[in-house]
Design a protein around this motif. Sequence first.
Motif, PDB file in Angstrom:
ATOM      1  N   MET A  40       0.849  -1.185   0.000  1.00  0.00           N
ATOM      2  CA  MET A  40       0.000   0.000   0.000  1.00  0.00           C
ATOM      3  C   MET A  40       0.888   1.239   0.000  1.00  0.00           C
ATOM      4  N   ARG A  41       0.418   2.230  -0.754  1.00  0.00           N
ATOM      5  CA  ARG A  41       1.182   3.473  -0.838  1.00  0.00           C
ATOM      6  C   ARG A  41       0.219   4.630  -1.087  1.00  0.00           C
ATOM      7  N   ILE A  42       0.737   5.838  -0.986  1.00  0.00           N
ATOM      8  CA  ILE A  42      -0.023   7.019  -1.365  1.00  0.00           C
ATOM      9  C   ILE A  42       0.141   7.141  -2.877  1.00  0.00           C
ATOM     10  N   VAL A  43      -0.965   7.147  -3.599  1.00  0.00           N
ATOM     11  CA  VAL A  43      -0.940   7.029  -5.052  1.00  0.00           C
ATOM     12  C   VAL A  43      -0.544   8.322  -5.747  1.00  0.00           C
ATOM     13  N   SER A  44      -1.046   9.469  -5.274  1.00  0.00           N
ATOM     14  CA  SER A  44      -0.825  10.714  -6.007  1.00  0.00           C
ATOM     15  C   SER A  44      -0.803  11.910  -5.066  1.00  0.00           C
ATOM     16  N   GLY A  45      -0.381  13.060  -5.600  1.00  0.00           N
ATOM     17  CA  GLY A  45      -0.432  14.303  -4.842  1.00  0.00           C
ATOM     18  C   GLY A  45       0.840  14.597  -4.080  1.00  0.00           C
ATOM     19  N   GLU A  46       0.685  15.436  -3.062  1.00  0.00           N
ATOM     20  CA  GLU A  46       1.801  15.961  -2.273  1.00  0.00           C
ATOM     21  C   GLU A  46       2.645  14.871  -1.616  1.00  0.00           C
ATOM     22  N   PHE A  47       2.037  13.791  -1.157  1.00  0.00           N
ATOM     23  CA  PHE A  47       2.743  12.723  -0.438  1.00  0.00           C
ATOM     24  C   PHE A  47       2.960  11.482  -1.308  1.00  0.00           C
ATOM     25  N   ARG A  48       2.818  11.613  -2.598  1.00  0.00           N
ATOM     26  CA  ARG A  48       2.867  10.503  -3.552  1.00  0.00           C
ATOM     27  C   ARG A  48       4.059   9.566  -3.322  1.00  0.00           C
ATOM     28  N   GLY A  49       3.764   8.272  -3.409  1.00  0.00           N
ATOM     29  CA  GLY A  49       4.802   7.257  -3.351  1.00  0.00           C
ATOM     30  C   GLY A  49       5.190   6.802  -1.959  1.00  0.00           C
ATOM     31  N   ARG A  50       4.761   7.503  -0.928  1.00  0.00           N
ATOM     32  CA  ARG A  50       5.136   7.095   0.431  1.00  0.00           C
ATOM     33  C   ARG A  50       4.392   5.816   0.792  1.00  0.00           C
ATOM     34  N   PRO A  51       5.093   4.865   1.387  1.00  0.00           N
ATOM     35  CA  PRO A  51       4.440   3.600   1.747  1.00  0.00           C
ATOM     36  C   PRO A  51       3.527   3.774   2.955  1.00  0.00           C
ATOM     37  N   LEU A  52       2.450   3.005   2.985  1.00  0.00           N
ATOM     38  CA  LEU A  52       1.531   3.020   4.124  1.00  0.00           C
ATOM     39  C   LEU A  52       1.549   1.652   4.794  1.00  0.00           C
ATOM     40  N   LYS A  53       1.492   1.651   6.110  1.00  0.00           N
ATOM     41  CA  LYS A  53       1.423   0.405   6.866  1.00  0.00           C
ATOM     42  C   LYS A  53      -0.027  -0.081   6.874  1.00  0.00           C
ATOM     43  N   ALA A  54      -0.194  -1.388   6.914  1.00  0.00           N
ATOM     44  CA  ALA A  54      -1.523  -1.988   7.075  1.00  0.00           C
ATOM     45  C   ALA A  54      -1.735  -2.280   8.558  1.00  0.00           C
ATOM     46  N   VAL A  55      -2.987  -2.322   8.969  1.00  0.00           N
ATOM     47  CA  VAL A  55      -3.302  -2.679  10.353  1.00  0.00           C
ATOM     48  C   VAL A  55      -2.984  -4.160  10.528  1.00  0.00           C
ATOM     49  N   PRO A  56      -2.196  -4.535  11.558  1.00  0.00           N
ATOM     50  CA  PRO A  56      -1.874  -5.943  11.755  1.00  0.00           C
ATOM     51  C   PRO A  56      -3.125  -6.779  12.039  1.00  0.00           C
ATOM     52  N   GLY A  57      -3.082  -8.041  11.634  1.00  0.00           N
ATOM     53  CA  GLY A  57      -4.202  -8.947  11.884  1.00  0.00           C
ATOM     54  C   GLY A  57      -5.185  -8.957  10.727  1.00  0.00           C
ATOM     55  N   THR A  58      -6.319  -9.605  10.959  1.00  0.00           N
ATOM     56  CA  THR A  58      -7.311  -9.767   9.891  1.00  0.00           C
ATOM     57  C   THR A  58      -8.591  -8.977  10.141  1.00  0.00           C
ATOM     58  N   ALA A  59      -8.634  -8.175  11.197  1.00  0.00           N
ATOM     59  CA  ALA A  59      -9.849  -7.428  11.539  1.00  0.00           C
ATOM     60  C   ALA A  59     -10.107  -6.267  10.582  1.00  0.00           C
ATOM     61  N   THR A  60      -9.071  -5.823   9.878  1.00  0.00           N
ATOM     62  CA  THR A  60      -9.196  -4.681   8.973  1.00  0.00           C
ATOM     63  C   THR A  60      -8.786  -5.099   7.573  1.00  0.00           C
TER      64      THR A  60
END
Length: 183
Positions: free
Chosen positions: A1-21
Amino acid sequence: MRIVSGEFRGRPLKAVPGTATRPTTDKVKEAIFNMIGPYFTGGRSLDLYAGSGGLSIEGVSRGIDEAVLVDRQYAAIKTIQANIDLTKATERFKVIKSSAQAAIQRLKGQPPFDVLYFDPPYAKQTITADLEALVAAQLVASGALIVAETDQEANLPEQFGQFKLLKRRDYGITVVTIYQFMG
């Protein structure tokens, strides 16, 4: 997962651990913003089921001034904070640990929102009830865009109350429905 476009484009995003999300895939996120934007000139957004915070962070990256993110899980709140920290623009985000219903009551009296994201757990489809509560609390701006991410079973109505269907697209098991508030 990453920020797709705009000011923060390309920065990776963490996923919530586990399967609840269940995180929104980059493909679906990009499709959502192509349907509602793709860029904004200000405004406020609200995500009542924020998960990792990816939708709100993407919106701010694309020009939303301020995002309010709500989740009731501690693991999600920790992940949202970590992802917001990556933007180096933490003042543009407000994070609330709460249920959606309690958050709506807590937000009463604040300025209304221009973009509202709904990606609740598929088993708990409360989108129409949540929207009715938000309208009653005067938290939906006239002309606001509502983004609902559901599964195929949700069957959201074509129109309800003052919400008019703008677009609906299927992405595998995920359905994205866009409404506009005509109030």
